[in-house]
Design a protein around this motif. Sequence first.
Motif, PDB file in Angstrom:
ATOM      1  N   THR A 284       0.858  -1.180   0.000  1.00  0.00           N
ATOM      2  CA  THR A 284       0.000   0.000   0.000  1.00  0.00           C
ATOM      3  C   THR A 284       0.893   1.228   0.000  1.00  0.00           C
ATOM      4  N   ILE A 285       0.667   2.108  -0.955  1.00  0.00           N
ATOM      5  CA  ILE A 285       1.396   3.367  -1.027  1.00  0.00           C
ATOM      6  C   ILE A 285       0.371   4.455  -0.723  1.00  0.00           C
ATOM      7  N   ASP A 286       0.490   5.034   0.465  1.00  0.00           N
ATOM      8  CA  ASP A 286      -0.488   6.000   0.951  1.00  0.00           C
ATOM      9  C   ASP A 286      -0.420   7.321   0.197  1.00  0.00           C
ATOM     10  N   GLN A 287      -1.486   8.117   0.335  1.00  0.00           N
ATOM     11  CA  GLN A 287      -1.537   9.439  -0.271  1.00  0.00           C
ATOM     12  C   GLN A 287      -0.427  10.298   0.332  1.00  0.00           C
ATOM     13  N   GLY A 288       0.326  10.971  -0.519  1.00  0.00           N
ATOM     14  CA  GLY A 288       1.444  11.789  -0.078  1.00  0.00           C
ATOM     15  C   GLY A 288       2.767  11.040  -0.071  1.00  0.00           C
TER      16      GLY A 288
ATOM     17  N   GLU B  56       2.442   8.311  -5.137  1.00  0.00           N
ATOM     18  CA  GLU B  56       3.127   8.327  -6.431  1.00  0.00           C
ATOM     19  C   GLU B  56       4.103   7.165  -6.543  1.00  0.00           C
ATOM     20  N   LEU B  57       4.132   6.547  -7.714  1.00  0.00           N
ATOM     21  CA  LEU B  57       5.094   5.491  -8.017  1.00  0.00           C
ATOM     22  C   LEU B  57       5.823   5.881  -9.284  1.00  0.00           C
ATOM     23  N   ASP B  58       7.136   6.014  -9.181  1.00  0.00           N
ATOM     24  CA  ASP B  58       7.979   6.302 -10.329  1.00  0.00           C
ATOM     25  C   ASP B  58       8.790   5.041 -10.591  1.00  0.00           C
ATOM     26  N   GLY B  59       8.206   4.117 -11.348  1.00  0.00           N
ATOM     27  CA  GLY B  59       8.838   2.831 -11.621  1.00  0.00           C
ATOM     28  C   GLY B  59       7.797   1.866 -12.153  1.00  0.00           C
ATOM     29  N   ASN B  60       8.218   0.654 -12.410  1.00  0.00           N
ATOM     30  CA  ASN B  60       7.351  -0.354 -13.018  1.00  0.00           C
ATOM     31  C   ASN B  60       6.748  -1.268 -11.967  1.00  0.00           C
ATOM     32  N   ILE B  61       5.520  -1.685 -12.211  1.00  0.00           N
ATOM     33  CA  ILE B  61       4.919  -2.789 -11.461  1.00  0.00           C
ATOM     34  C   ILE B  61       5.079  -3.993 -12.376  1.00  0.00           C
ATOM     35  N   THR B  62       6.023  -4.861 -12.058  1.00  0.00           N
ATOM     36  CA  THR B  62       6.371  -5.965 -12.950  1.00  0.00           C
ATOM     37  C   THR B  62       5.489  -7.185 -12.767  1.00  0.00           C
ATOM     38  N   SER B  63       4.926  -7.354 -11.579  1.00  0.00           N
ATOM     39  CA  SER B  63       4.110  -8.527 -11.320  1.00  0.00           C
ATOM     40  C   SER B  63       3.184  -8.251 -10.152  1.00  0.00           C
ATOM     41  N   ALA B  64       1.879  -8.345 -10.402  1.00  0.00           N
ATOM     42  CA  ALA B  64       0.884  -8.185  -9.344  1.00  0.00           C
ATOM     43  C   ALA B  64      -0.390  -8.896  -9.780  1.00  0.00           C
ATOM     44  N   GLN B  65      -1.071  -9.517  -8.838  1.00  0.00           N
ATOM     45  CA  GLN B  65      -2.351 -10.136  -9.151  1.00  0.00           C
ATOM     46  C   GLN B  65      -3.418  -9.064  -9.328  1.00  0.00           C
ATOM     47  N   GLN B  66      -3.358  -8.031  -8.478  1.00  0.00           N
ATOM     48  CA  GLN B  66      -4.355  -6.974  -8.544  1.00  0.00           C
ATOM     49  C   GLN B  66      -3.699  -5.632  -8.252  1.00  0.00           C
ATOM     50  N   VAL B  67      -4.066  -4.617  -9.030  1.00  0.00           N
ATOM     51  CA  VAL B  67      -3.577  -3.255  -8.807  1.00  0.00           C
ATOM     52  C   VAL B  67      -4.789  -2.338  -8.732  1.00  0.00           C
ATOM     53  N   ASP B  68      -4.869  -1.558  -7.653  1.00  0.00           N
ATOM     54  CA  ASP B  68      -5.918  -0.557  -7.488  1.00  0.00           C
ATOM     55  C   ASP B  68      -5.251   0.809  -7.461  1.00  0.00           C
ATOM     56  N   ILE B  69      -5.565   1.653  -8.446  1.00  0.00           N
ATOM     57  CA  ILE B  69      -5.033   3.008  -8.464  1.00  0.00           C
ATOM     58  C   ILE B  69      -6.168   3.920  -7.996  1.00  0.00           C
ATOM     59  N   LEU B  70      -5.980   4.501  -6.836  1.00  0.00           N
ATOM     60  CA  LEU B  70      -6.996   5.318  -6.188  1.00  0.00           C
ATOM     61  C   LEU B  70      -6.996   6.733  -6.766  1.00  0.00           C
ATOM     62  N   PRO B  71      -7.998   7.556  -6.469  1.00  0.00           N
ATOM     63  CA  PRO B  71      -8.106   8.877  -7.104  1.00  0.00           C
ATOM     64  C   PRO B  71      -6.870   9.756  -6.976  1.00  0.00           C
TER      65      PRO B  71
ATOM     66  N   LEU C  39      -6.825  -4.769 -12.977  1.00  0.00           N
ATOM     67  CA  LEU C  39      -6.495  -3.368 -12.734  1.00  0.00           C
ATOM     68  C   LEU C  39      -7.776  -2.590 -12.498  1.00  0.00           C
ATOM     69  N   THR C  40      -7.782  -1.786 -11.432  1.00  0.00           N
ATOM     70  CA  THR C  40      -8.884  -0.875 -11.152  1.00  0.00           C
ATOM     71  C   THR C  40      -8.309   0.526 -11.129  1.00  0.00           C
ATOM     72  N   VAL C  41      -8.873   1.397 -11.956  1.00  0.00           N
ATOM     73  CA  VAL C  41      -8.385   2.765 -12.063  1.00  0.00           C
ATOM     74  C   VAL C  41      -9.516   3.702 -11.673  1.00  0.00           C
ATOM     75  N   ALA C  42      -9.288   4.506 -10.641  1.00  0.00           N
ATOM     76  CA  ALA C  42     -10.300   5.456 -10.187  1.00  0.00           C
ATOM     77  C   ALA C  42     -10.195   6.752 -10.986  1.00  0.00           C
ATOM     78  N   ALA C  43     -11.309   7.436 -11.117  1.00  0.00           N
ATOM     79  CA  ALA C  43     -11.325   8.733 -11.795  1.00  0.00           C
ATOM     80  C   ALA C  43     -10.431   9.699 -11.034  1.00  0.00           C
ATOM     81  N   GLY C  44      -9.619  10.440 -11.766  1.00  0.00           N
ATOM     82  CA  GLY C  44      -8.709  11.396 -11.147  1.00  0.00           C
ATOM     83  C   GLY C  44      -7.294  10.876 -11.000  1.00  0.00           C
ATOM     84  N   SER C  45      -7.094   9.566 -11.121  1.00  0.00           N
ATOM     85  CA  SER C  45      -5.741   9.013 -11.029  1.00  0.00           C
ATOM     86  C   SER C  45      -5.007   9.244 -12.336  1.00  0.00           C
TER      87      SER C  45
END
Length: 166
Positions: free
Chosen positions: A86-90, A107-122, A135-141
């Motif tokens: 989990t990468i928290d806001q800020g 923020e992630l500056d790099g690659n996600i090379t392997s994950a079963q599930q990725v949730d990108i929050l707003p 992959l779940t992508v929220a509006a605003g991300s």
Amino acid sequence: MAIWKDPVPAGKASEPARFDLASPEPAAAEPAHATMAPAPIRAVEPQARESVIAADLQIEGKIEGAGHVRIAGKFKGDIKVQGNLTIDQGAKVSGGVSANKVALAGELDGNITSAQQVDILPSGAINGDLKAGSLTVAAGSRIRGHVECGWGKDEKPAKPEGGSAA
């Protein structure tokens, strides 16, 4: 007169006390002819623990192992965990990521090379390539990079038409 009560009657003092795993107190001794199935022993699965990098910390290095990781500060390096990330806001992470589940609010500056599930929050942003089962992508991300999701480990995505064949 005794101040305590003797737990074992005087006539049965020679019989050993039998313990029931479900109860902390000894059970009464049973006759030898009684057959009792042993109580099932439940395997206790260890709960995965979460390691936290606090908001006011800046760390450079490598994270590798089992368990969950939560980053609220800044981390520079690769992260490879057999658990959730989990990468928290800020928070800001610079490096490659491999985890079972990734929840990105920072923020992630790099690659996600392997994950079963990725949730990108707003509030989440990724600048790098992403490869995940779902992959779940929220509006605003925000996402900048190549995305592959829904493909199994052995499946290869089809090449886009009009591309050059090597």
